[in-house]
Enzyme design. Structure first.
Site, PDB file in Angstrom:
ATOM      1  N   HIS A  26     -10.877 -51.942  10.416  1.00  0.00           N
ATOM      2  CA  HIS A  26     -11.386 -51.079  11.459  1.00  0.00           C
ATOM      3  C   HIS A  26     -11.860 -49.702  10.900  1.00  0.00           C
ATOM      4  CE1 HIS A  26     -10.273 -49.373  15.825  1.00  0.00           C
ATOM      5  NE2 HIS A  26     -10.990 -48.445  14.891  1.00  0.00           N
ATOM      6  N   LEU A  38     -17.386 -44.891  10.601  1.00  0.00           N
ATOM      7  CA  LEU A  38     -18.323 -44.173   9.386  1.00  0.00           C
ATOM      8  C   LEU A  38     -19.109 -43.215   9.809  1.00  0.00           C
ATOM      9  CD1 LEU A  38     -19.479 -47.449   7.240  1.00  0.00           C
ATOM     10  CD2 LEU A  38     -17.699 -45.497   6.663  1.00  0.00           C
ATOM     11  N   ARG A  39     -19.407 -43.128  11.529  1.00  0.00           N
ATOM     12  CA  ARG A  39     -20.123 -41.748  11.916  1.00  0.00           C
ATOM     13  C   ARG A  39     -21.540 -42.427  11.227  1.00  0.00           C
ATOM     14  NH1 ARG A  39     -16.227 -41.644  14.858  1.00  0.00           N
ATOM     15  NH2 ARG A  39     -14.510 -40.049  14.566  1.00  0.00           N
ATOM     16  N   ASN A  91     -18.925 -46.863  17.802  1.00  0.00           N
ATOM     17  CA  ASN A  91     -19.003 -45.725  18.821  1.00  0.00           C
ATOM     18  C   ASN A  91     -19.708 -44.525  18.213  1.00  0.00           C
ATOM     19  OD1 ASN A  91     -16.865 -45.155  16.704  1.00  0.00           O
ATOM     20  ND2 ASN A  91     -15.566 -44.095  18.456  1.00  0.00           N
ATOM     21  N   LYS A 111     -16.855 -54.844  20.275  1.00  0.00           N
ATOM     22  CA  LYS A 111     -15.563 -53.776  20.498  1.00  0.00           C
ATOM     23  C   LYS A 111     -15.594 -53.569  21.839  1.00  0.00           C
ATOM     24  CE  LYS A 111     -12.581 -50.966  19.775  1.00  0.00           C
ATOM     25  NZ  LYS A 111     -11.927 -50.145  18.551  1.00  0.00           N
ATOM     26  N   HIS A 171      -9.502 -51.723  21.904  1.00  0.00           N
ATOM     27  CA  HIS A 171      -8.914 -50.664  22.018  1.00  0.00           C
ATOM     28  C   HIS A 171      -7.925 -50.645  23.245  1.00  0.00           C
ATOM     29  CE1 HIS A 171      -8.134 -46.258  21.382  1.00  0.00           C
ATOM     30  NE2 HIS A 171      -7.959 -46.107  22.722  1.00  0.00           N
ATOM     31  N   HIS A 215      -5.358 -51.326  16.091  1.00  0.00           N
ATOM     32  CA  HIS A 215      -4.558 -50.103  16.000  1.00  0.00           C
ATOM     33  C   HIS A 215      -3.078 -50.166  16.718  1.00  0.00           C
ATOM     34  CE1 HIS A 215      -6.977 -48.845  18.886  1.00  0.00           C
ATOM     35  NE2 HIS A 215      -7.848 -48.148  18.415  1.00  0.00           N
ATOM     36  N   LEU A 234      -5.786 -41.464  18.657  1.00  0.00           N
ATOM     37  CA  LEU A 234      -5.618 -42.480  20.077  1.00  0.00           C
ATOM     38  C   LEU A 234      -5.642 -43.766  19.337  1.00  0.00           C
ATOM     39  CD1 LEU A 234      -7.760 -40.741  22.777  1.00  0.00           C
ATOM     40  CD2 LEU A 234      -5.036 -40.884  22.496  1.00  0.00           C
ATOM     41  N   ASP A 293      -8.494 -47.413  10.763  1.00  0.00           N
ATOM     42  CA  ASP A 293      -8.867 -46.465  12.074  1.00  0.00           C
ATOM     43  C   ASP A 293      -9.256 -45.103  11.303  1.00  0.00           C
ATOM     44  OD1 ASP A 293      -9.710 -45.912  14.298  1.00  0.00           O
ATOM     45  OD2 ASP A 293      -7.704 -45.436  15.193  1.00  0.00           O
ATOM     46  N   HIS A 313     -13.544 -36.369  12.130  1.00  0.00           N
ATOM     47  CA  HIS A 313     -14.003 -35.350  12.878  1.00  0.00           C
ATOM     48  C   HIS A 313     -14.105 -33.743  12.056  1.00  0.00           C
ATOM     49  CE1 HIS A 313     -13.988 -37.506  16.746  1.00  0.00           C
ATOM     50  NE2 HIS A 313     -12.789 -37.975  16.078  1.00  0.00           N
ATOM     51  N   ALA A 358      -9.572 -36.699  19.058  1.00  0.00           N
ATOM     52  CA  ALA A 358      -8.899 -37.642  18.541  1.00  0.00           C
ATOM     53  C   ALA A 358      -9.379 -38.271  17.230  1.00  0.00           C
ATOM     54  CB  ALA A 358      -8.459 -38.659  19.591  1.00  0.00           C
TER      55      ALA A 358
HETATM   56  C1  NCD Z   1     -11.466 -42.743  17.152  1.00  0.00           C
HETATM   57  C2  NCD Z   1     -12.924 -41.990  16.815  1.00  0.00           C
HETATM   58  O1  NCD Z   1     -12.612 -40.617  16.708  1.00  0.00           O
HETATM   59  O2  NCD Z   1     -13.953 -42.656  16.724  1.00  0.00           O
HETATM   60  N1  NCD Z   1     -10.328 -41.766  17.232  1.00  0.00           N
HETATM   61  C3  NCD Z   1      -9.202 -42.141  17.081  1.00  0.00           C
HETATM   62  O3  NCD Z   1      -8.174 -41.394  17.385  1.00  0.00           O
HETATM   63  N2  NCD Z   1      -8.748 -43.308  16.597  1.00  0.00           N
HETATM   64  C4  NCD Z   1     -11.826 -43.696  18.444  1.00  0.00           C
HETATM   65  C5  NCD Z   1     -10.859 -44.712  18.551  1.00  0.00           C
HETATM   66  O4  NCD Z   1     -10.569 -45.670  17.718  1.00  0.00           O
HETATM   67  O5  NCD Z   1     -10.054 -44.543  19.299  1.00  0.00           O
HETATM   68 ZN    ZN Z   2     -10.886 -46.572  15.886  1.00  0.00          ZN
END
Ligand code: NCD
Ligand code: ZN
Length: 344
Positions: free
Chosen positions: A12, A15-16, A40, A98, A135, A173, A218, A246, A250, A262
């Protein structure tokens, strides 16, 4: 002291894209053989064609000399078709779909508004053996933020698995004892991933001496008794539980503000932090099964054949890392020691 294990995989990972992806990818590729790449993005990766293009961008950014495989996922929406699921299954590079409840977390606006809408796609996944990655948090605004996982399990997951009992499902997670108990109670087609930060920290970390945005993710960190349940499951050599960082980078400016995002960045120490957690439980000898065996076994993929070595030696991540385009990224444990180091 040193330990050597079969190269782990990350089941999980965020990578953006673009310069940010190019900045963080080497951290993962140095440690892990493969990673399940979350879809995402903005906009999300909804089709096999989009996943193929994203995969090409990732593979083009893998540093020379490293053999890293990106295992792609599709983002489930109300409109995902059974045909797209079949296409994903036969693609050979899309390994899961997902499920974000709409609005549950970062970039989840396109997520599923009501699970019934996704039934045709989920039926096809059950049929074809393509895992659904969940999720698991209720988006009902009346539900307490610390109860969202438990409520989601009762309201959504239990009925979903009643309807699709052979569906391969990963509760991502896991953060609560209820999540662990749920996965344990289900047959072998249901598994769960555990992050290093949920194994190492409880919710006190978010409020130590003030509000600490770099511990906000999250699902949110939970109380100590839940952390202990997660650690106990991780070291139990139960094939249902495996590694999923996870790691969710950011920019510093998006974390340190009035409404911070998050996500916790852990890829810079993606295996080292798990070694620390397992060592705290006196279970270093069980890290390999959790990090390198249970994941590929569940996904029906071969285990890695190369190895990594970790050395018991303190090192300190910098205050911030490069995140591309002039942005900075604050990693977990910035300026604080990590007791395990990757050997080169
Ligand atoms: C993740 C994200 O930033 O893409 N954030 C997180 O807090 N884990 C999204 C996610 O997996 O909930
Ligand atoms: Zn995640």
């Amino acid at each position: 002291m040193r330990i050597t294990l079969t190269r782990p995989d990350d089941w999980h990972l965020h990578l953006r894209d673009g310069a940010a992806m190019r900045a963080v990818l080497p951290d993962t590729a140095r440690r892990f053989g493969r990673a399940i790449v979350m879809p995402n993005l903005k906009p999300p990766v909804r089709t096999v064609a989009e996943a193929a293009a994203y995969r090409d961008r990732i593979l083009a950014a893998v540093p020379e000399g490293l053999a890293f495989e990106a295992l792609m996922t599709l983002y489930l929406t109300d409109n995902t078709s059974a045909q797209e699921v079949a296409k994903a299954r036969s693609s050979g590079f899309v390994h899961a779909v997902k499920y974000y409840p709409a609005g549950a977390t970062t970039n989840a606006d396109f997520g599923v508004t009501a699970v019934e809408k996704a039934w045709p796609a989920i039926a096809a996944m059950e049929e074809q053996g393509l895992p659904l990655l969940v999720h698991g948090e209720s988006t009902d605004p009346g539900v307490d933020v610390f109860d969202r996982e438990a409520v989601f399990i009762d309201r959504v997951l239990v009925p979903l698995l009643d309807r699709f009992p052979r569906l391969k499902l990963v509760l991502e997670h896991i953060t609560t004892r209820q999540g662990i108990d749920f996965v344990r109670a289900m047959p072998a087609n249901v598994a769960g991933t555990l992050t290093a930060h949920h194994l190492l920290y409880n919710r006190n970390a978010m409020f130590k001496g003030g509000i600490r945005p770099h511990y906000y993710c999250l699902p949110v960190l939970k109380r100590e008794s839940h952390r202990q349940a997660l650690l106990e499951a991780a070291v139990s050599v139960d094939a249902k539980f495996f590694l999923g960082t996870d790691s969710a980078p950011h920019a510093q400016s998006a974390k340190e503000c009035a409404c911070g995002c998050a996500g916790i960045y852990t890829a810079h120490a993606g295996i080292e932090l798990y070694a620390e957690a397992f060592e705290s439980a006196g279970a270093l000898d069980r890290l390999e099964a959790f990090a390198s065996f249970h994941g590929p076994d569940f996904y029906g993929l071969p285990r890695n054949t190369t190895r990594v070595t970790l050395v018991r030696e303190d090192w300190t991540p910098p205050d911030a890392l490069d995140f591309g385009d002039g942005q900075r990224l604050v990693p977990l444990r910035a300026g604080e020691a990590i007791p395990w180091r990757l050997a080169h």
